[in-house]
Design an enzyme around this catalytic site. Sequence first.
Site, PDB file in Angstrom:
ATOM      1  N   CYS A   1      23.511   3.014 -20.105  1.00 23.80           N
ATOM      2  CA  CYS A   1      22.360   2.719 -19.242  1.00 23.80           C
ATOM      3  C   CYS A   1      21.910   1.269 -19.376  1.00 23.80           C
ATOM      4  O   CYS A   1      21.429   0.665 -18.403  1.00 23.80           O
ATOM      5  CB  CYS A   1      21.180   3.636 -19.593  1.00 23.80           C
ATOM      6  SG  CYS A   1      21.431   5.362 -19.137  1.00 23.80           S
TER       7      CYS A   1
ATOM      8  N   ARG B   1      22.038   8.437 -28.813  1.00 25.76           N
ATOM      9  CA  ARG B   1      21.536   9.236 -27.693  1.00 25.76           C
ATOM     10  C   ARG B   1      22.249  10.555 -27.456  1.00 25.76           C
ATOM     11  O   ARG B   1      22.058  11.188 -26.416  1.00 25.76           O
ATOM     12  CB  ARG B   1      21.605   8.420 -26.407  1.00 25.76           C
ATOM     13  CG  ARG B   1      23.034   8.130 -25.947  1.00 25.76           C
ATOM     14  CD  ARG B   1      23.125   8.074 -24.427  1.00 25.76           C
ATOM     15  NE  ARG B   1      24.484   7.850 -23.997  1.00 25.76           N
ATOM     16  CZ  ARG B   1      25.361   8.828 -23.749  1.00 25.76           C
ATOM     17  NH1 ARG B   1      25.035  10.094 -23.937  1.00 25.76           N
ATOM     18  NH2 ARG B   1      26.577   8.536 -23.323  1.00 25.76           N
TER      19      ARG B   1
ATOM     20  N   THR C   1      13.304  11.252 -23.499  1.00 24.62           N
ATOM     21  CA  THR C   1      14.180  12.206 -22.829  1.00 24.62           C
ATOM     22  C   THR C   1      13.385  13.415 -22.361  1.00 24.62           C
ATOM     23  O   THR C   1      12.431  13.839 -23.018  1.00 24.62           O
ATOM     24  CB  THR C   1      15.320  12.679 -23.758  1.00 24.62           C
ATOM     25  OG1 THR C   1      15.936  13.846 -23.190  1.00 24.62           O
ATOM     26  CG2 THR C   1      14.818  13.037 -25.138  1.00 24.62           C
TER      27      THR C   1
ATOM     28  N   SER D   1      17.478  19.496 -30.472  1.00 24.54           N
ATOM     29  CA  SER D   1      18.517  18.979 -31.380  1.00 24.54           C
ATOM     30  C   SER D   1      17.864  17.922 -32.259  1.00 24.54           C
ATOM     31  O   SER D   1      16.758  17.451 -31.961  1.00 24.54           O
ATOM     32  CB  SER D   1      19.666  18.344 -30.590  1.00 24.54           C
ATOM     33  OG  SER D   1      19.257  17.088 -30.053  1.00 24.54           O
TER      34      SER D   1
ATOM     35  N   TYR E   1      18.703  14.924 -32.421  1.00 22.41           N
ATOM     36  CA  TYR E   1      18.526  13.772 -31.541  1.00 22.41           C
ATOM     37  C   TYR E   1      17.242  13.904 -30.726  1.00 22.41           C
ATOM     38  O   TYR E   1      16.404  13.001 -30.700  1.00 22.41           O
ATOM     39  CB  TYR E   1      19.732  13.621 -30.596  1.00 22.41           C
ATOM     40  CG  TYR E   1      19.357  12.955 -29.302  1.00 22.41           C
ATOM     41  CD1 TYR E   1      19.037  11.601 -29.267  1.00 22.41           C
ATOM     42  CD2 TYR E   1      19.256  13.674 -28.109  1.00 22.41           C
ATOM     43  CE1 TYR E   1      18.653  10.988 -28.080  1.00 22.41           C
ATOM     44  CE2 TYR E   1      18.880  13.076 -26.932  1.00 22.41           C
ATOM     45  CZ  TYR E   1      18.573  11.734 -26.923  1.00 22.41           C
ATOM     46  OH  TYR E   1      18.178  11.134 -25.761  1.00 22.41           O
ATOM     47  N   HIS E   2      17.074  15.017 -30.021  1.00 24.80           N
ATOM     48  CA  HIS E   2      15.871  15.189 -29.202  1.00 24.80           C
ATOM     49  C   HIS E   2      14.624  15.111 -30.072  1.00 24.80           C
ATOM     50  O   HIS E   2      13.594  14.568 -29.667  1.00 24.80           O
ATOM     51  CB  HIS E   2      15.922  16.528 -28.462  1.00 24.80           C
ATOM     52  CG  HIS E   2      16.965  16.588 -27.377  1.00 24.80           C
ATOM     53  ND1 HIS E   2      18.159  17.243 -27.526  1.00 24.80           N
ATOM     54  CD2 HIS E   2      16.986  16.060 -26.126  1.00 24.80           C
ATOM     55  CE1 HIS E   2      18.878  17.123 -26.411  1.00 24.80           C
ATOM     56  NE2 HIS E   2      18.191  16.409 -25.546  1.00 24.80           N
TER      57      HIS E   2
ATOM     58  N   LYS F   1      13.432  11.600 -30.654  1.00 22.01           N
ATOM     59  CA  LYS F   1      12.675  11.022 -29.536  1.00 22.01           C
ATOM     60  C   LYS F   1      11.227  11.524 -29.550  1.00 22.01           C
ATOM     61  O   LYS F   1      10.312  10.791 -29.150  1.00 22.01           O
ATOM     62  CB  LYS F   1      13.335  11.393 -28.204  1.00 22.01           C
ATOM     63  CG  LYS F   1      14.734  10.819 -28.010  1.00 22.01           C
ATOM     64  CD  LYS F   1      14.684   9.366 -27.519  1.00 22.01           C
ATOM     65  CE  LYS F   1      16.022   8.946 -26.921  1.00 22.01           C
ATOM     66  NZ  LYS F   1      16.034   7.541 -26.473  1.00 22.01           N
TER      67      LYS F   1
ATOM     68  N   LEU G   1      27.508  16.391 -15.807  1.00 17.25           N
ATOM     69  CA  LEU G   1      28.141  16.191 -14.508  1.00 17.25           C
ATOM     70  C   LEU G   1      29.359  15.267 -14.613  1.00 17.25           C
ATOM     71  O   LEU G   1      30.419  15.539 -14.024  1.00 17.25           O
ATOM     72  CB  LEU G   1      27.121  15.627 -13.511  1.00 17.25           C
ATOM     73  CG  LEU G   1      27.638  15.450 -12.091  1.00 17.25           C
ATOM     74  CD1 LEU G   1      28.057  16.780 -11.476  1.00 17.25           C
ATOM     75  CD2 LEU G   1      26.572  14.806 -11.202  1.00 17.25           C
ATOM     76  N   ASN G   2      29.210  14.173 -15.369  1.00 13.59           N
ATOM     77  CA  ASN G   2      30.355  13.270 -15.546  1.00 13.59           C
ATOM     78  C   ASN G   2      31.549  14.021 -16.142  1.00 13.59           C
ATOM     79  O   ASN G   2      32.697  13.833 -15.719  1.00 13.59           O
ATOM     80  CB  ASN G   2      29.976  12.080 -16.443  1.00 13.59           C
ATOM     81  CG  ASN G   2      29.070  11.078 -15.729  1.00 13.59           C
ATOM     82  OD1 ASN G   2      28.759  11.246 -14.552  1.00 13.59           O
ATOM     83  ND2 ASN G   2      28.657  10.039 -16.434  1.00 13.59           N
TER      84      ASN G   2
ATOM     85  N   TYR H   1      28.613  26.099 -20.495  1.00 14.93           N
ATOM     86  CA  TYR H   1      28.205  26.721 -21.757  1.00 14.93           C
ATOM     87  C   TYR H   1      27.369  27.956 -21.458  1.00 14.93           C
ATOM     88  O   TYR H   1      26.276  27.879 -20.891  1.00 14.93           O
ATOM     89  CB  TYR H   1      27.384  25.744 -22.595  1.00 14.93           C
ATOM     90  CG  TYR H   1      28.140  24.491 -23.041  1.00 14.93           C
ATOM     91  CD1 TYR H   1      29.524  24.387 -22.923  1.00 14.93           C
ATOM     92  CD2 TYR H   1      27.456  23.418 -23.601  1.00 14.93           C
ATOM     93  CE1 TYR H   1      30.200  23.250 -23.351  1.00 14.93           C
ATOM     94  CE2 TYR H   1      28.122  22.272 -24.033  1.00 14.93           C
ATOM     95  CZ  TYR H   1      29.499  22.193 -23.898  1.00 14.93           C
ATOM     96  OH  TYR H   1      30.162  21.058 -24.321  1.00 14.93           O
TER      97      TYR H   1
ATOM     98  N   VAL I   1      22.034  26.195 -29.333  1.00 17.57           N
ATOM     99  CA  VAL I   1      21.043  27.264 -29.360  1.00 17.57           C
ATOM    100  C   VAL I   1      19.994  26.897 -28.322  1.00 17.57           C
ATOM    101  O   VAL I   1      19.219  25.954 -28.504  1.00 17.57           O
ATOM    102  CB  VAL I   1      20.410  27.410 -30.758  1.00 17.57           C
ATOM    103  CG1 VAL I   1      19.301  28.459 -30.737  1.00 17.57           C
ATOM    104  CG2 VAL I   1      21.485  27.770 -31.786  1.00 17.57           C
TER     105      VAL I   1
END
Lengths: 400, 400
Positions: free
Chosen positions: B12, B100, B144, B179, B181-182, B185, B239-240, B255, B327
Site C-alpha cells: 500500500c 500486516r 484495520t 489475531s 496482528y489485529h 492494531k 481476492l488477490n 476457508y 478461529v
Amino acid sequence: MRILVLGGDGYCGWPTALYLSNRDNEVAIADSFTRRTWDHELGAQTLTPIRPLTERLRAWERVTGRVIESFVGDILDYEFLSNVLQAFSPDAVVHFAEQRSAPYSMIDRQHAVFSQVNNVVGTLNVLFAIKEFQPDCHLVKLGTMGEYGTPNIDIEEGFIRIQHNGREDVLPYPKQPGSFYHLSKVHDSHNIHFCCKVWGIRATDLNQGVVYGTVTDETSLDEALVNRFDYDEVFGTALNRFCVQAAIEHPLTVYGKGGQTRGFLDIRDTVRCIELACLNPAVRGEFRVFNQFTEQFSVLELAEMVQVAGKRLGLDVGIDHIPDPRVEAEEHYYNAKHTKLAELGLTPHLLSESLLDSLVNIAMQNRDRVDQNLLMPRVNWRNSRNDRRSKPAGVAVAAD
Amino acid sequence: MRILVLGGDGYCGWPTALYLSNRDNEVAIADSFTRRTWDHELGAQTLTPIRPLTERLRAWERVTGRVIESFVGDILDYEFLSNVLQAFSPDAVVHFAEQRSAPYSMIDRQHAVFSQVNNVVGTLNVLFAIKEFQPDCHLVKLGTMGEYGTPNIDIEEGFIRIQHNGREDVLPYPKQPGSFYHLSKVHDSHNIHFCCKVWGIRATDLNQGVVYGTVTDETSLDEALVNRFDYDEVFGTALNRFCVQAAIEHPLTVYGKGGQTRGFLDIRDTVRCIELACLNPAVRGEFRVFNQFTEQFSVLELAEMVQVAGKRLGLDVGIDHIPDPRVEAEEHYYNAKHTKLAELGLTPHLLSESLLDSLVNIAMQNRDRVDQNLLMPRVNWRNSRNDRRSKPAGVAVAAD
C-alpha cells in the site's frame, strides 16, 4: 491446589503468596527482583525495611513449617518461564509480574516502551507457556480499574450489553486508560481474551483498584516477613503516601481539585480476592473479568480522612492542592460495579479509623526512613521527557 | 504538503507515495525493507516482479520529473526516526510501517511477540517523535477493520454512543480482534488515542478493509514502478489469492463455509483515502477514526465472482471449502459504517467484472512465477506452533 505466583516478591505478590501458603496450597514464587532495582533507579526505598526473598522464605518456613519454592528469573525469558511451568505444574498462575506504576511509565519514551513491552510480552509468554505446557491451568491476571478510565456511564465488570439500531450484543467494556502503564493492561486484557477464545485458556482478569495498607495476618508473624510500603511519587499509592506525609507533618499533596474518584481496597482483601478467584476457576475458554475493589473515594475525601486521623494522633496535617501532574478529569461521574467477588464470598475490610491510625503509626515508627525529596510529583503527563534525577539531592522541588 | 510515508516500499505504501507525489506533494519514504526479508523467510515472492527501491525512485524521477526522497532504516530505531522527522519536517506522517499479516503473527510465539512489539513500539516511537520534533504534524495511521471483529450490532467509525442505566456517553467502539496482528492494531489505537489526549497530537486512524488490486495510474507508468502482488497464504489477501488460483486453475480455497463477511476496497481507493485524510487533517488533540472500505462481501461471494471471471477467460475454476485455519465465525451479522471518507469526497472504484478480468489476466501473465506450495494454509490459529517450513519443497500439503 498448586499455585504459582509470578511477581511474588512484590507489594501484592508477597502477602498473596504467604496467604495462599497458609491456606494449605502448594505455592511457588517466580520473581526477577526488577522491582527492587527500580528502587535503586529512583533513589527510593520502601518505608518498611524488607528482607531479601531467600531470608523471607526461610523465616516463613521457620515460623509456619511451610515451604514456598522460589524460581529466580524474568518471565520475558520464555525458556525460564517454560521450565518453571514444567517443573511446578501449577493449577493456577497468579500473574503480578508487571511494571505497575503509571508515573514510571510516563517518565519518558524509554520507560513507556519498557512498560508496554515488559507487560505485554510477559503476559504473551505466560499465555503461550500455559497453552504449551499446562493447558488446563487457570490464569489469574492482575488488571486495573484504570483500564476503564472515567466514562459518564456506570462501569460494568468487563463486558456491557449494548442496544444499538435495533440490535444488541454483549461486548467488551470500552477502555479509556490514562497512562502508558494503564494502556499496557488494556493490551493484556485484549490478548488474554483472544487466547481464551482460540486456545481454550481459562482466565480471570482482576481489575484491581488502588491498594492500601501493608500488613496482613501472615506478614505480621515475623519481622522478616514484613511487606513493602511505598510512599514515593512514582510507586506510592495515594492513601499510603498521604499517611507517610501525615506522619512527618508534610502537607498532603492532592493533585488538582481532588475530585478524582477511584475504587480502593485493603491489601488483606487483595489476597482474599486472589484466593476466591483460584478456588472458583474460570471454565475452559472463559475470559472472566472481576472488578476488585471494595469502596469508592475521591482523592480529596481520602486526604481529609487522613487529616482527621493525623489530628487524633496529635499531628498537624495540612492539605495542599498542587497542579495535577496527570491529564485526567478532576471532577467526574464514577460508579463502578463490584459484585462478582462479593458473590464468591468476599467480606471486605472497609477503610476504618483504626486502619488509618495503624498506617500513620507505621509511618511514624519509620519516620527516619522517609525521604522528603520523593513526595512531590516530578513526572508530568504533558511532557514526553521528565528528568526525574536532574535535581540535586536534598533540595525540595515543586511539581514540574 | 510535505508527507512522510513510513513503509513506503510496501504493497500500500508504494502506490500511495507515487500518488501523493503526482499530486504535487513533497513526498519522502522511510522503509527498512523488512517486508522483503519476510519473503525470503517464507520462501515466497510477489507475483509481479518488483524492483529495488532505488531503481523504483530513479524510474519515477525519469518518467515524471518528480523526486521522492528516501530514508533507509527501522522506525524501531528512535534515533533514525528522530533524524528523519527533523530532516524532512513533514506536515503529515502516513504510517504503513507495520507487520500486516494475521497468519504471520499466528505462526508461533516468536512471530506473535515480534508482530506486537514491532507494531506497538514502532507506533509509540512515531508518537514520541511527533511530540518532540514535529508537534503540529498530522499522523495518518493505518488500522484495520479487523479491530472490530464481528459484533452482532452495526459497526460505527471508531466511537459509539451508549445509553446505559439512564445515562449516556460516546465511547471507543469495543474491539474484538481476531489475531495477534489485529490485536497489535487495537493496542496502537488505544496508544494513539491517549497521546492525542495528553499531548495534543492530531491523528487519523484509518480502519482499512481488505485491499485488492495492484495497479494504479502511477504504477502503470513504467515497468519499474510495478507494485507487489502477494498471493501466498501468509501475505496474500483473499481476492488477490483467488485470482492467482483461478489463473492456474487451482480450486479457490474458501476457508470453511465462506460466510465470513468483511469490508473490501480497491488499492486505487486506498491511495485516494490517504490523500483525503491528509488534505482534511484532524485538529490538535483530535483522535479521529474512519472506516476505510467501499463494499462488503462474504468470502464465498468473492470466490463465486472470481469463478465467473475465470469462466469468461476460458478457465476451469472450482471452489474448495477447506477447514477454516482461523478461529472465526463462519456466518455472522456484519454491517459496518463507512460514510466519513465518502463525505470528504471519496468516489469508490467498486469491484467490477473488468477489474476482476484484469487481475486474473495479470496472474495469467505471471503464471510461471506462481508457487503452488504457497497457496494452502499452513498456519492454524488453534496451534501455538506452526512449522511452516518443515515440509519438503514441491510436495503439495493440506491444511494442518
